[in-house]
Scaffold this motif. Structure first.
Motif, PDB file in Angstrom:
ATOM      1  N   UNK A   1      13.967-100.872  61.150  1.00  0.00           N
ATOM      2  CA  UNK A   1      13.334-100.664  59.857  1.00  0.00           C
ATOM      3  C   UNK A   1      13.628 -99.286  59.289  1.00  0.00           C
ATOM      4  N   UNK A   2      13.822 -98.304  60.144  1.00  0.00           N
ATOM      5  CA  UNK A   2      13.972 -96.927  59.679  1.00  0.00           C
ATOM      6  C   UNK A   2      15.411 -96.422  59.679  1.00  0.00           C
ATOM      7  N   UNK A   3      16.306 -97.059  60.421  1.00  0.00           N
ATOM      8  CA  UNK A   3      17.691 -96.592  60.492  1.00  0.00           C
ATOM      9  C   UNK A   3      18.508 -97.139  59.328  1.00  0.00           C
ATOM     10  N   UNK A   4      19.200 -96.290  58.570  1.00  0.00           N
ATOM     11  CA  UNK A   4      20.078 -96.790  57.498  1.00  0.00           C
ATOM     12  C   UNK A   4      21.134 -97.734  58.055  1.00  0.00           C
TER      13      UNK A   4
ATOM     14  N   UNK B   1      17.027 -96.730  55.278  1.00  0.00           N
ATOM     15  CA  UNK B   1      16.415 -97.747  56.103  1.00  0.00           C
ATOM     16  C   UNK B   1      15.715 -98.759  55.208  1.00  0.00           C
ATOM     17  N   UNK B   2      15.541 -99.982  55.693  1.00  0.00           N
ATOM     18  CA  UNK B   2      14.900-101.022  54.887  1.00  0.00           C
ATOM     19  C   UNK B   2      13.516-100.607  54.441  1.00  0.00           C
ATOM     20  N   UNK B   3      12.776 -99.949  55.317  1.00  0.00           N
ATOM     21  CA  UNK B   3      11.425 -99.519  54.951  1.00  0.00           C
ATOM     22  C   UNK B   3      11.454 -98.592  53.747  1.00  0.00           C
ATOM     23  N   UNK B   4      12.261 -97.540  53.800  1.00  0.00           N
ATOM     24  CA  UNK B   4      12.312 -96.573  52.710  1.00  0.00           C
ATOM     25  C   UNK B   4      12.794 -97.223  51.418  1.00  0.00           C
TER      26      UNK B   4
ATOM     27  N   UNK C   1      10.035 -99.638  49.995  1.00  0.00           N
ATOM     28  CA  UNK C   1       8.882 -98.857  49.532  1.00  0.00           C
ATOM     29  C   UNK C   1       9.202 -98.135  48.226  1.00  0.00           C
ATOM     30  N   UNK C   2      10.394 -97.561  48.128  1.00  0.00           N
ATOM     31  CA  UNK C   2      10.767 -96.814  46.930  1.00  0.00           C
ATOM     32  C   UNK C   2      10.931 -97.731  45.719  1.00  0.00           C
ATOM     33  N   UNK C   3      11.495 -98.912  45.929  1.00  0.00           N
ATOM     34  CA  UNK C   3      11.761 -99.814  44.817  1.00  0.00           C
ATOM     35  C   UNK C   3      10.536-100.616  44.382  1.00  0.00           C
ATOM     36  N   UNK C   4       9.660-100.944  45.326  1.00  0.00           N
ATOM     37  CA  UNK C   4       8.572-101.877  45.015  1.00  0.00           C
ATOM     38  C   UNK C   4       7.185-101.223  45.023  1.00  0.00           C
ATOM     39  N   UNK C   5       7.095 -99.977  45.408  1.00  0.00           N
ATOM     40  CA  UNK C   5       5.814 -99.291  45.381  1.00  0.00           C
ATOM     41  C   UNK C   5       4.807 -99.800  46.408  1.00  0.00           C
ATOM     42  N   UNK C   6       5.292-100.371  47.496  1.00  0.00           N
ATOM     43  CA  UNK C   6       4.418-100.825  48.579  1.00  0.00           C
ATOM     44  C   UNK C   6       4.503 -99.824  49.728  1.00  0.00           C
ATOM     45  N   UNK C   7       3.644 -99.985  50.717  1.00  0.00           N
ATOM     46  CA  UNK C   7       3.689 -99.089  51.864  1.00  0.00           C
ATOM     47  C   UNK C   7       3.699 -99.879  53.155  1.00  0.00           C
ATOM     48  N   UNK C   8       4.742 -99.672  53.953  1.00  0.00           N
ATOM     49  CA  UNK C   8       4.822-100.287  55.282  1.00  0.00           C
ATOM     50  C   UNK C   8       3.916 -99.474  56.204  1.00  0.00           C
TER      51      UNK C   8
ATOM     52  N   UNK D   1      -3.443-105.011  55.651  1.00  0.00           N
ATOM     53  CA  UNK D   1      -3.086-106.124  56.522  1.00  0.00           C
ATOM     54  C   UNK D   1      -2.253-107.197  55.861  1.00  0.00           C
ATOM     55  N   UNK D   2      -1.881-107.004  54.591  1.00  0.00           N
ATOM     56  CA  UNK D   2      -1.070-108.017  53.893  1.00  0.00           C
ATOM     57  C   UNK D   2       0.355-108.012  54.421  1.00  0.00           C
ATOM     58  N   UNK D   3       0.926-109.178  54.765  1.00  0.00           N
ATOM     59  CA  UNK D   3       2.311-109.224  55.254  1.00  0.00           C
ATOM     60  C   UNK D   3       3.298-108.800  54.172  1.00  0.00           C
ATOM     61  N   UNK D   4       4.224-107.935  54.523  1.00  0.00           N
ATOM     62  CA  UNK D   4       5.238-107.475  53.586  1.00  0.00           C
ATOM     63  C   UNK D   4       6.638-107.921  53.978  1.00  0.00           C
ATOM     64  N   UNK D   5       6.910-107.985  55.268  1.00  0.00           N
ATOM     65  CA  UNK D   5       8.261-108.313  55.728  1.00  0.00           C
ATOM     66  C   UNK D   5       8.209-108.733  57.183  1.00  0.00           C
TER      67      UNK D   5
END
Length: 243
Positions: free
Chosen positions: A91-94, A166-169, A172-179, A219-223
């Protein structure tokens, strides 16, 4: 809990307090500044301070004594152990740091297990980005990122080019959500014919399935990150304190 990338305020506070503890500014056995003192010094909210102190306590840097306050324990013995949790790593590695090829990217019917983890109806569609990762010029694992369709819109996940984030970053940046946290499950099974071919592995060798379900603070599923690892090429290791 990851404190990498561009961390939120509570994670920045955690890192600052950890550095002070390591430098001896807060020696072992000393009383940590109170919540009010930390709020005033760092100009953050009480929930931010409470979250940072919770992380420090869970990681073993400090301990709480009712009626007395929070005391410094020092750098935990496991603080230097790299937590090699597969879900966190992918999730964190580009993608640019994980050589490989894109196998699939688009909306597809979601498998039952992934549907349950994403809280989607059976037989519905979700977005899938699947890559075959190589290590040492040989195929090593298959990494699949599943997202609800609305979270994939407006991202670069359909691009054939490896993501520089990374997929997380990126999400989060594009959709304004937080993993916020991940629930990780690991199972073993025999590979499919397609997986045997893609990974260049013997038919009688099992694979490890890693499912990392990502959720927001509520607790909402994001991915869901699903990783297929040939069992003869990978070893999973973890370290944790005994309390």
């Amino acid at each position: 809990m990851s404190l990498e990338s561009v961390p939120p305020k509570y994670a920045q506070l955690v890192q600052t307090l950890q550095r002070r503890i390591e430098a001896g500014h807060y020696p072992p056995g000393s009383l940590l500044p109170s919540e009010n003192q930390l709020i005033q010094e760092f100009g953050v909210s009480r929930p931010t301070v409470v979250a940072a102190l919770r992380v420090l306590r869970e990681q073993g840097w400090i301990e709480s004594q009712q009626g007395k306050g929070r005391f410094v324990r020092g750098r935990p013995a496991l603080a230097s152990v790299e937590q090699a949790r597969p879900g966190h790593a992918y999730l964190t590695t580009p993608e640019t740091g994980l050589p490989g090829e894109l196998l699939e990217a688009g909306a597809v019917a979601v498998p039952n297990r992934v549907a349950a983890l994403l809280d989607l109806p059976p037989k519905s569609k979700a977005f899938l980005r699947r890559r075959l990762v190589s290590r040492g010029d040989e195929p090593s694992e298959i990494v699949s990122l599943w997202l609800p369709l609305d979270l994939s819109e407006g991202t670069d996940l359909t691009s054939a080019q490896p993501l520089a984030q990374g997929a997380r970053d990126h999400v989060q940046a594009r959709k304004g959500v937080r993993f916020d946290h991940v629930v990780e499950q690991i199972t073993a099974r025999m590979p499919s014919t397609e997986e045997v071919k893609q990974l260049g592995m013997p038919k009688n060798t099992p694979v490890l399935d890693v499912y990392a379900a990502v959720r927001d603070p509520g607790g909402r599923p994001l991915a869901v990150l699903a990783v297929v690892l040939p069992a003869d090429r990978h070893e999973l290791e973890d370290a944790y304190p005994l309390s």
